[in-house]
Design a protein around this motif. Structure first.
Motif, PDB file in Angstrom:
ATOM      1  N   ARG A  70       0.835  -1.212   0.000  1.00 33.55           N
ATOM      2  CA  ARG A  70       0.000   0.000   0.000  1.00 33.55           C
ATOM      3  C   ARG A  70       0.862   1.252   0.000  1.00 33.55           C
ATOM      4  NH1 ARG A  70      -2.996  -3.323   3.689  1.00 33.55           N
ATOM      5  NH2 ARG A  70      -2.072  -2.301   5.500  1.00 33.55           N
ATOM      6  N   ALA A  71       1.919   1.247   0.801  1.00 31.67           N
ATOM      7  CA  ALA A  71       2.788   2.416   0.878  1.00 31.67           C
ATOM      8  C   ALA A  71       3.558   2.616  -0.420  1.00 31.67           C
ATOM      9  CB  ALA A  71       3.755   2.272   2.053  1.00 31.67           C
ATOM     10  N   ALA A  72       4.006   1.524  -1.030  1.00 32.34           N
ATOM     11  CA  ALA A  72       4.789   1.631  -2.264  1.00 32.34           C
ATOM     12  C   ALA A  72       3.958   2.204  -3.404  1.00 32.34           C
ATOM     13  CB  ALA A  72       5.341   0.259  -2.650  1.00 32.34           C
ATOM     14  N   GLU A  73       2.664   1.941  -3.390  1.00 35.00           N
ATOM     15  CA  GLU A  73       1.795   2.480  -4.432  1.00 35.00           C
ATOM     16  C   GLU A  73       1.859   4.004  -4.472  1.00 35.00           C
ATOM     17  OE1 GLU A  73      -1.348   1.336  -7.348  1.00 35.00           O
ATOM     18  OE2 GLU A  73      -0.007   0.139  -6.116  1.00 35.00           O
ATOM     19  N   ASP A  74       2.011   4.618  -3.311  1.00 29.70           N
ATOM     20  CA  ASP A  74       2.059   6.082  -3.239  1.00 29.70           C
ATOM     21  C   ASP A  74       3.341   6.665  -3.812  1.00 29.70           C
ATOM     22  OD1 ASP A  74      -0.445   6.438  -2.136  1.00 29.70           O
ATOM     23  OD2 ASP A  74       0.275   6.235  -0.072  1.00 29.70           O
ATOM     24  N   VAL A  75       4.391   5.847  -3.938  1.00 30.17           N
ATOM     25  CA  VAL A  75       5.650   6.351  -4.504  1.00 30.17           C
ATOM     26  C   VAL A  75       5.907   5.752  -5.886  1.00 30.17           C
ATOM     27  CG1 VAL A  75       6.675   6.841  -2.254  1.00 30.17           C
ATOM     28  CG2 VAL A  75       6.998   4.581  -3.282  1.00 30.17           C
ATOM     29  N   GLY A  76       4.856   5.228  -6.515  1.00 32.21           N
ATOM     30  CA  GLY A  76       4.964   4.806  -7.900  1.00 32.21           C
ATOM     31  C   GLY A  76       5.511   3.420  -8.129  1.00 32.21           C
ATOM     32  N   VAL A  77       5.328   2.509  -7.172  1.00 32.10           N
ATOM     33  CA  VAL A  77       5.759   1.116  -7.359  1.00 32.10           C
ATOM     34  C   VAL A  77       4.581   0.205  -7.039  1.00 32.10           C
ATOM     35  CG1 VAL A  77       7.352  -0.709  -6.679  1.00 32.10           C
ATOM     36  CG2 VAL A  77       8.144   1.663  -6.750  1.00 32.10           C
ATOM     37  N   ARG A  78       4.224  -0.634  -7.965  1.00 28.54           N
ATOM     38  CA  ARG A  78       3.137  -1.590  -7.742  1.00 28.54           C
ATOM     39  C   ARG A  78       3.744  -2.933  -7.376  1.00 28.54           C
ATOM     40  NH1 ARG A  78       0.032  -0.778 -12.163  1.00 28.54           N
ATOM     41  NH2 ARG A  78      -1.296   0.635 -10.964  1.00 28.54           N
ATOM     42  N   LEU A  79       3.311  -3.490  -6.238  1.00 27.79           N
ATOM     43  CA  LEU A  79       3.860  -4.742  -5.707  1.00 27.79           C
ATOM     44  C   LEU A  79       2.777  -5.803  -5.596  1.00 27.79           C
ATOM     45  CD1 LEU A  79       6.077  -3.344  -2.788  1.00 27.79           C
ATOM     46  CD2 LEU A  79       6.855  -4.123  -5.039  1.00 27.79           C
ATOM     47  N   ALA A  80       3.214  -7.061  -5.576  1.00 26.09           N
ATOM     48  CA  ALA A  80       2.336  -8.199  -5.316  1.00 26.09           C
ATOM     49  C   ALA A  80       2.672  -8.745  -3.935  1.00 26.09           C
ATOM     50  CB  ALA A  80       2.524  -9.277  -6.375  1.00 26.09           C
ATOM     51  N   PRO A  81       1.910  -8.392  -2.895  1.00 24.18           N
ATOM     52  CA  PRO A  81       2.249  -8.832  -1.536  1.00 24.18           C
ATOM     53  C   PRO A  81       2.073 -10.325  -1.347  1.00 24.18           C
ATOM     54  CG  PRO A  81       0.118  -7.726  -1.572  1.00 24.18           C
ATOM     55  CD  PRO A  81       0.700  -7.560  -2.942  1.00 24.18           C
ATOM     56  N   GLY A  82       2.777 -10.859  -0.355  1.00 25.45           N
ATOM     57  CA  GLY A  82       2.787 -12.292  -0.111  1.00 25.45           C
ATOM     58  C   GLY A  82       1.428 -12.954  -0.004  1.00 25.45           C
ATOM     59  N   PRO A  83       0.453 -12.369   0.724  1.00 28.95           N
ATOM     60  CA  PRO A  83      -0.830 -13.052   0.877  1.00 28.95           C
ATOM     61  C   PRO A  83      -1.547 -13.344  -0.433  1.00 28.95           C
ATOM     62  CG  PRO A  83      -0.605 -11.368   2.552  1.00 28.95           C
ATOM     63  CD  PRO A  83       0.561 -11.199   1.622  1.00 28.95           C
ATOM     64  N   ARG A  84      -1.209 -12.634  -1.501  1.00 28.60           N
ATOM     65  CA  ARG A  84      -1.825 -12.929  -2.790  1.00 28.60           C
ATOM     66  C   ARG A  84      -1.453 -14.320  -3.292  1.00 28.60           C
ATOM     67  NH1 ARG A  84      -5.952  -9.535  -3.713  1.00 28.60           N
ATOM     68  NH2 ARG A  84      -5.371  -7.373  -3.288  1.00 28.60           N
ATOM     69  N   PHE A  85      -0.395 -14.887  -2.756  1.00 29.97           N
ATOM     70  CA  PHE A  85       0.112 -16.163  -3.251  1.00 29.97           C
ATOM     71  C   PHE A  85      -0.251 -17.322  -2.332  1.00 29.97           C
ATOM     72  CE2 PHE A  85       2.567 -12.702  -4.908  1.00 29.97           C
ATOM     73  CZ  PHE A  85       2.735 -13.019  -6.247  1.00 29.97           C
ATOM     74  N   GLY A  86      -1.137 -17.080  -1.397  1.00 28.47           N
ATOM     75  CA  GLY A  86      -1.532 -18.130  -0.472  1.00 28.47           C
ATOM     76  C   GLY A  86      -2.993 -18.016  -0.103  1.00 28.47           C
ATOM     77  N   LEU A  87      -3.364 -18.719   0.939  1.00 22.79           N
ATOM     78  CA  LEU A  87      -4.738 -18.745   1.432  1.00 22.79           C
ATOM     79  C   LEU A  87      -4.788 -18.195   2.850  1.00 22.79           C
ATOM     80  CD1 LEU A  87      -5.711 -22.339   0.245  1.00 22.79           C
ATOM     81  CD2 LEU A  87      -6.388 -20.190  -0.827  1.00 22.79           C
ATOM     82  N   ASP A  88      -5.918 -17.610   3.203  1.00 18.75           N
ATOM     83  CA  ASP A  88      -6.234 -17.343   4.607  1.00 18.75           C
ATOM     84  C   ASP A  88      -5.365 -16.298   5.279  1.00 18.75           C
ATOM     85  OD1 ASP A  88      -8.273 -19.536   4.816  1.00 18.75           O
ATOM     86  OD2 ASP A  88      -6.512 -20.729   4.362  1.00 18.75           O
ATOM     87  N   GLY A  89      -4.772 -15.388   4.504  1.00 19.89           N
ATOM     88  CA  GLY A  89      -4.052 -14.283   5.123  1.00 19.89           C
ATOM     89  C   GLY A  89      -2.645 -14.592   5.563  1.00 19.89           C
ATOM     90  N   THR A  90      -2.081 -15.722   5.158  1.00 15.57           N
ATOM     91  CA  THR A  90      -0.709 -16.049   5.522  1.00 15.57           C
ATOM     92  C   THR A  90       0.270 -15.360   4.573  1.00 15.57           C
ATOM     93  OG1 THR A  90      -0.745 -18.013   4.129  1.00 15.57           O
ATOM     94  CG2 THR A  90      -1.437 -18.271   6.423  1.00 15.57           C
TER      95      THR A  90
END
Length: 484
Positions: free
Chosen positions: A419-439
């Motif tokens: 979320r913070a990186a989006e404000d400085v012009g970098v789009r990221l794929a955070p870890g929970p996107r690659f798993g289940l249940d918020g891990t």
């Protein structure tokens, strides 16, 4: 069926739990409970799995049963364990917290944004020549209807030749051309998995595969990959034998997102175990063309298949270009015909012109792929250097191929950092996107598919917001665009 982890297996996952940071400031039971919570947060210990009995774990760890009892009690109090007398204890997360694995949003046309959410390269320079040659070939097909449900014969032969060259004899009848690898997976799921069927996947894994499984309302169990070592063979084989899933979706070559390469010995054992329990294997080979540093590839997983249990999927997106929507399925000839029958209810065929472009690109594959590997190795090294300089506390196992790094962060801040990186012009794929249940909040996928200068600039911006993250207020959520 709920899976179970044995005492020796959990002890192996816990490793040196008694030597973790802060160990001297907490009693044994608290350190043990904290280590189990860490495994859950990293996705290495799946949710809904039954933990070993207290006595069994105590013997495996060579500690007192009282310590294990107290650790289990603390895990129940924090919402990480559910127990029923006489039945055992199961892992969970507090408050039944779940995070959706899907997330496809229309990307903004923002040229100032450095997009690290998509792990794909720009088109190779040879694409234009291939497109011109394909246009010259097109008149041969204009006299027909243009519907080829399994694909045009030239492309199926080219793909089959590629498998044969890898040591897996394959005929054109065993190949079905699809509109990308994701389409290939969708068709296989439509054919082989009834709604609500059980599926085993790695954790972490490809987010859009999880989205496809969600579309089939699949019951998903996970095998947690170690960040530094990959698959734990006993646990993976144990999961197959205990849960007996209808399907298992695996990425053996430079696994997305970790970059791990499955050894030949484990491939053979996985195929044998799958046959023994009646599980079909869907093997995603999206990155098989991209070994780096001279890495030698093991035989294809289907090499060990004697009972038509393995369906391999792959495509042009990673080594060539994502805008060329060409993928394929390799299976037995009867399975290909059944897939074609399923396909006509979804789309009639892949575009003929795109398939002809793919034929010409594959004819020039040695030169194109060699250039890609050289490019990726240089960009990977630039990204690794920038991370070592700006974010030295992050832990990264250098991948031997593929297009991504799987970074272990210095805290469970992946989503907040995105979320913070989006404000400085970098789009990221955070870890929970690659798993289940918020891990997986302590992990972040970083592709090295952009030019080296962009990667170095992105790391600088990420480092700046990371250092300020704990001192700033809550950032406004901005959904990422596409994870691929």
């Amino acid at each position: 069926m709920t899976g179970q982890v044995r005492g020796v297996q959990l002890a192996r996952l816990l490793g040196q739990w008694h030597a973790l940071p802060g160990r001297r400031r907490s009693p044994d039971y608290a350190a043990l409970a904290g280590a189990v919570r860490g495994l859950l947060a990293d996705g290495r210990l799946p949710l809904g799995v039954r933990l070993p009995a207290e006595r069994e774990l105590a013997e495996a760890l060579r500690i007192s049963r009282t310590t294990v009892t107290a650790a289990y009690r603390q895990l129940r109090e924090t919402g990480h364990l559910a127990s029923r007398r006489g039945a055992g204890s199961w892992t969970m997360l507090p408050g039944n917290h779940r995070v959706a694995s899907t997330g496809l949003w229309t990307p903004l046309d923002d040229r100032e944004m450095i997009d690290l959410g998509v792990a794909a390269l720009a088109a190779p320079p040879q694409l234009l020549a291939a497109a011109r040659a394909a246009a010259e070939d097109l008149p041969r097909y204009l006299g027909g209807a243009g519907y080829h449900p399994t694909g045009i014969i030239e492309l199926r032969e080219a793909v089959a030749d590629g498998y044969t060259a890898r040591g897996l004899p394959t005929s054109a009848d065993q190949i079905m051309v699809t509109s990308g690898t994701q389409h290939a997976l969708d068709l296989v799921l439509r054919l082989a998995l009834a709604p609500g069927g059980s599926v085993l996947v790695e954790s972490p894994t490809y987010p859009n595969a999880l989205a496809a499984l969600a579309g089939r309302r699949a019951r998903i169990t996970t095998h947690g990959l170690a960040a530094d070592a990959g698959w734990e063979s006993d646990l993976l084989l144990g999961s197959l034998r205990q849960t007996r899933p209808k399907l298992a979706y695996l990425i053996p070559e430079f696994q997305n997102p970790t970059g791990h390469l499955m050894p030949a010995s484990l491939r053979e054992r996985v195929v044998a175990a799958a046959h023994a329990v009646g599980t079909d294997l869907v093997i995603d080979e999206s990155f098989v063309d991209l070994p780096l540093d001279g890495t030698e590839l093991p035989p294809p997983t289907a090499t060990f298949d004697r009972h038509s249990r393995v369906v391999s999927i792959g495509g042009m997106s990673k080594p060539y270009w994502g805008g060329l929507r060409i993928g394929w399925v390799r299976a037995s000839a009867p399975q290909v015909q059944r897939l074609a029958a399923v396909r006509v209810g979804v789309d009639m065929a892949s575009p003929v012109l795109d398939q002809l472009v793919a034929v010409h690109l594959l004819a020039d594959a040695p030169a194109i792929v060699a250039d890609r590997r050289t490019q990726l190795a240089a960009q990977r090294d630039a990204l690794l250097g920038a991370l070592a300089h700006r974010l030295p506390d992050w832990r990264i196992t250098v991948p031997r191929g593929g297009v991504t790094l799987w970074a272990e962060l210095d805290g469970p801040v992946s989503s907040a950092l995105a979320r913070a990186a989006e404000d400085v012009g970098v789009r990221l794929a955070p870890g929970p996107r690659f798993g289940l249940d918020g891990t997986l909040e302590r992990f972040l996928r970083l592709p090295f598919t952009l030019p080296a200068a962009d990667l170095v600039e992105a790391v600088g911006r990420i480092a700046a917001v990371r250092y300020d993250l704990d001192r700033t207020g809550r950032q406004r959520w901005r959904e990422p665009a596409v994870i691929a």
